[in-house]
Design an enzyme around this catalytic site. Sequence first.
Site, PDB file in Angstrom:
ATOM      1  N   GLY A 153      50.414  26.278  59.676  1.00  0.00           N
ATOM      2  CA  GLY A 153      50.781  25.303  60.693  1.00  0.00           C
ATOM      3  C   GLY A 153      50.445  25.559  62.195  1.00  0.00           C
ATOM      4  N   CYS A 154      49.293  25.963  62.159  1.00  0.00           N
ATOM      5  CA  CYS A 154      48.994  26.308  63.552  1.00  0.00           C
ATOM      6  C   CYS A 154      47.452  25.693  63.531  1.00  0.00           C
ATOM      7  CB  CYS A 154      48.553  27.673  64.159  1.00  0.00           C
ATOM      8  SG  CYS A 154      49.999  28.827  64.092  1.00  0.00           S
ATOM      9  N   GLN A 155      46.975  24.934  64.618  1.00  0.00           N
ATOM     10  CA  GLN A 155      45.943  24.398  64.748  1.00  0.00           C
ATOM     11  C   GLN A 155      44.444  25.453  64.990  1.00  0.00           C
ATOM     12  OE1 GLN A 155      44.132  21.402  67.182  1.00  0.00           O
ATOM     13  NE2 GLN A 155      44.858  19.544  65.928  1.00  0.00           N
ATOM     14  N   SER A 156      45.261  26.421  66.016  1.00  0.00           N
ATOM     15  CA  SER A 156      44.201  27.573  65.884  1.00  0.00           C
ATOM     16  C   SER A 156      44.828  28.448  64.967  1.00  0.00           C
ATOM     17  CB  SER A 156      44.319  28.293  67.363  1.00  0.00           C
ATOM     18  OG  SER A 156      45.773  28.209  67.826  1.00  0.00           O
TER      19      SER A 156
ATOM     20  N   GLY B  65      51.532  25.762  66.982  1.00  0.00           N
ATOM     21  CA  GLY B  65      52.165  26.942  65.956  1.00  0.00           C
ATOM     22  C   GLY B  65      53.426  27.775  66.468  1.00  0.00           C
TER      23      GLY B  65
END
Lengths: 412, 412, 141, 141
Positions: free
Chosen positions: D51-54, D121
Amino acid sequence: MITKPETKFDLEAIRNEFPILNQKVNGQDLVYFDNAATSQKPKKVIQAIQDYYQNINANIHRGVHKLSQLATDAYEASRKTLQEHLNARFAHEIIFTTGASQGVNLVARAWGGKFLKSGDIILVSGMEHHSNIVPWQIIAQEKGAEVLPIPILESGELDLEAFHELLKKNPVLVAVNHVSNALGTINPVKEIIKLSHEKGALVLVDGAQSLPHMKIDVQDLNADFYVVSGHKAYGPTGSGALYGKEDLLKEMNPYMGGGEMISEVKFSGSTWADLPHKFEAGTPHIEGGIVLGKAIDWMNEIGLEEISRHENELLIYAQSKLNELEGFRPIGQAKNKASVLSFLMEGVHPYDLGMILDQLGIAVRTGHHCAQPVMDSYKIPGTIRASFAVYNTKAEIDRFVQGVQQACEMLR
Amino acid sequence: MITKPETKFDLEAIRNEFPILNQKVNGQDLVYFDNAATSQKPKKVIQAIQDYYQNINANIHRGVHKLSQLATDAYEASRKTLQEHLNARFAHEIIFTTGASQGVNLVARAWGGKFLKSGDIILVSGMEHHSNIVPWQIIAQEKGAEVLPIPILESGELDLEAFHELLKKNPVLVAVNHVSNALGTINPVKEIIKLSHEKGALVLVDGAQSLPHMKIDVQDLNADFYVVSGHKAYGPTGSGALYGKEDLLKEMNPYMGGGEMISEVKFSGSTWADLPHKFEAGTPHIEGGIVLGKAIDWMNEIGLEEISRHENELLIYAQSKLNELEGFRPIGQAKNKASVLSFLMEGVHPYDLGMILDQLGIAVRTGHHCAQPVMDSYKIPGTIRASFAVYNTKAEIDRFVQGVQQACEMLR
Amino acid sequence: MESIQEIQEEIVDDFALFEDWMGKYNHLIDLGKDLPEIDDAYKTDDHLIKGCQSRVWLHADMKGEKIHFSADSDAIITKGIISLLIRPLNHRSPDEILNADMGFVDEIGLKEHLSPTRANGLVSMIKQMKTYALAFKAKSL
Amino acid sequence: MESIQEIQEEIVDDFALFEDWMGKYNHLIDLGKDLPEIDDAYKTDDHLIKGCQSRVWLHADMKGEKIHFSADSDAIITKGIISLLIRPLNHRSPDEILNADMGFVDEIGLKEHLSPTRANGLVSMIKQMKTYALAFKAKSL
Ligand SMILES: Cc1ncc(COP(=O)(O)O)c(C=O)c1O
Ligand SMILES: Cc1ncc(COP(=O)(O)O)c(C=O)c1O
């Protein structure tokens, strides 16, 4: 416990919120009695749509930028509104859909596609809308399962004795509406669910016609799936929701493939995102999702008890007035009814009556109301249906009854 | 032949039609460069939504009353607008959908569900959006068919030689986008269709990113299926369309079950309505369908040539400006490109850059853009993507480029 | 015999006499009541026209060079409309029927019946009449 | 040792020194750069937070009664945020971590990172830290 603010039911104020009602149709003041097909929208809802597009429109869930965050937050806040309104345990048990039909199709495909086996039996009530029949027929045919109808009584109520008998066949799922759009019958879904669960069957409740009229508590009902439609409950077209119990939704197949619903996509195979995203492929109807929440807020501001009290008054009034007309034949006289009045006038075809009423500025629906099996069980081609919403008045019913009388004189 | 009215491209007038652009984000004037995710909506579109709800809202197709007729006429007029815009032969070859994703899912399910056989091969281009990959994976798995990727070149173009080789495997269907949302590449779909047809394969073109930018002629392309999305082309969320050749659509299974899509419903079995209704179960997103037509009208009033000329200017300008920055690495440098600019800045994570740009009021997208296989083939986790619409300006690009520079200084 | 267009003009003139919708609809209802009965043998599912909210049966015979239509409906207004359509087109050659412009229904002020919604069978009726004409024409070629 | 809340207040005070977002973000970036490196052995998919873009890797060890966190990310701002979260929660008992109110991130004026969108996130990170705490607590019962 939140104590309810004192509300005073102010019909004129409510009507003022619906600009469309001030309209002339065929030179006459519009009387809109086709609410079971779709409701009109209050200013608050129309304004919320405009606000969305003028202030925060953006694609949701993936954007790091401000608009995307605002739109995502509003969308998720609306999911929360629905969760609370239906009393679901978790927000992720609420899946946004395009309406009740998509909700049923989603379950038929994503649950049925995975769990339905050859020889399985699905019970579908005989008073269902086509949207709660055909999806089951399609998946049943694919899987070699069987769809059996639960018969209805002359009164327009489900034949519960027959239902008891049918349960002995150990169906895997029972599909029934909370309120019938063709007859107005309020079904005893809590009892139906209890009996079905005792036999190990899941229950899907079609709440397309209940959402606008009554308090729904999915946990109290113990429904496994519950579908609603936004456009019938003062919300935008193309909006709706499916409630499903967490453990059931988790086990189901995805419904559509696309953006949002994946965890990882590779050509060697893809994996699915968590709930609720697994079932929300592609860019959703963001405006619709957000504004559906506003429509629910609007209903709650008036109060569902007030709404159903008012509508019930209209129903009783209309029924007693129509009863005075010669040849009036109500179709569906369940003890427990929502504000849907289906009827026939002796010697008059529903279509003819509908045409004349339209000339008088009165909008009703005529035909089979997407419930052909109901019409078949009464051996009639269709009915005239007047269905009331919170903004309707007794004066409108007077005009309607007068119109029916006038039309009958012309047509007989 | 209709002669086009003289139009003068007036950027300021165009910008004035988008109220949302006058906004401050984080204290700065908004620069909206996330158009490939969703476009903003002109006043004409927002107003058309309001007009719909204030004047003609009603359920369509079955009502005999005036509002229902007006809504139905407007809905069908919009279908006609889409037919003309895409140059389909018949209006009933246009199926309203909730977006490009639903279009692909519909074909995968309704065509694939009926015709796909074990061992069949589906070719999917390596630069597809997940919405044009996952539906094929799902149905292929159900049917024992296989999905093979068409590789892409470093330039961001499809590897046509590899495609030739893959065609020798006699695929039954080829799925490819007209314009890639991740790279901006405009694919030679006419040629791809011709080659595919020679081998007997059908072709589905994903036009989610082409509709807002260029003239589309499905007959000239000879596409079998063509899906578009309304919200990316100045239209409402939850709107879209599928074009399919009449004979193909006729043979396909229905997609969803429900109202509208049936001819007759009996518990002993149901029959389907004619096109286009067979594929439009349930109450559609009436507002969305009607107003999508208005969005198309709006684009045509400006002129698609003018739109793409302006956007192309922006693309070239932005590229040349970014080129001056240290460590700029464009991702996707096809000869033929739409106004999508994907890139990386050396030593800077896209997410970090996106966050800083957001603080500067500049909305871009960062990440895999729902096209993980593209990122995998470049072996990068994602990109920064700026995508331009007709209302964007060179001054905005200056601010953006300056922002990128400033962010890099902070982050490196 | 009068031409198709002449009959249509007559019908339009008839309707022009009525000032309000009531008059028009009463006239339509009268026309419906006067529609000659269809042979029961033709009131079958084969003869049903799809896309009407009321049921409409339409039958066509070739008598010599001319087509003879008969029809019925369970709704009286629908019968009136059928009557409007049959009067100009009855006993015409396939080509005459195929070329007939039926826009006069609009002029009568019954536009609501012309909208291509599925609730309204008018468009389907006209289409079905022309389909019969086409079939007979094809047979005679 | 200071309490969780004391450290959080310190962090809020630190950030209050900056008048504009630039100061705040520069500080965040500095914090990110200073985040102790995670053992490479833990930079595996098992340790990735969804759920984190990074990409964010988070690892937790139990040292005595206390939990020790280490983490990393490929994005520097994300690393800064991780650092904000770890500082107050590191070397705490499972119960302390489970009971910690993390609302201070809001007070810093980094609310945009708190929104429960999947692009961000932060919520997932906090959840994952609490999940570790819960797991260790369960083990020790
Ligand atoms: C190329 C492409 N295909 C398909 C889609 C999916 O479109 P929608 O989200 O409208 O269903 C998108 C949008 O993100 C896209 O860019
Ligand atoms: C009882 C019932 N179920 C399902 C539906 C279908 O809802 P929708 O058209 O919003 O999908 C309707 C609406 O007509 C209905 O009345």
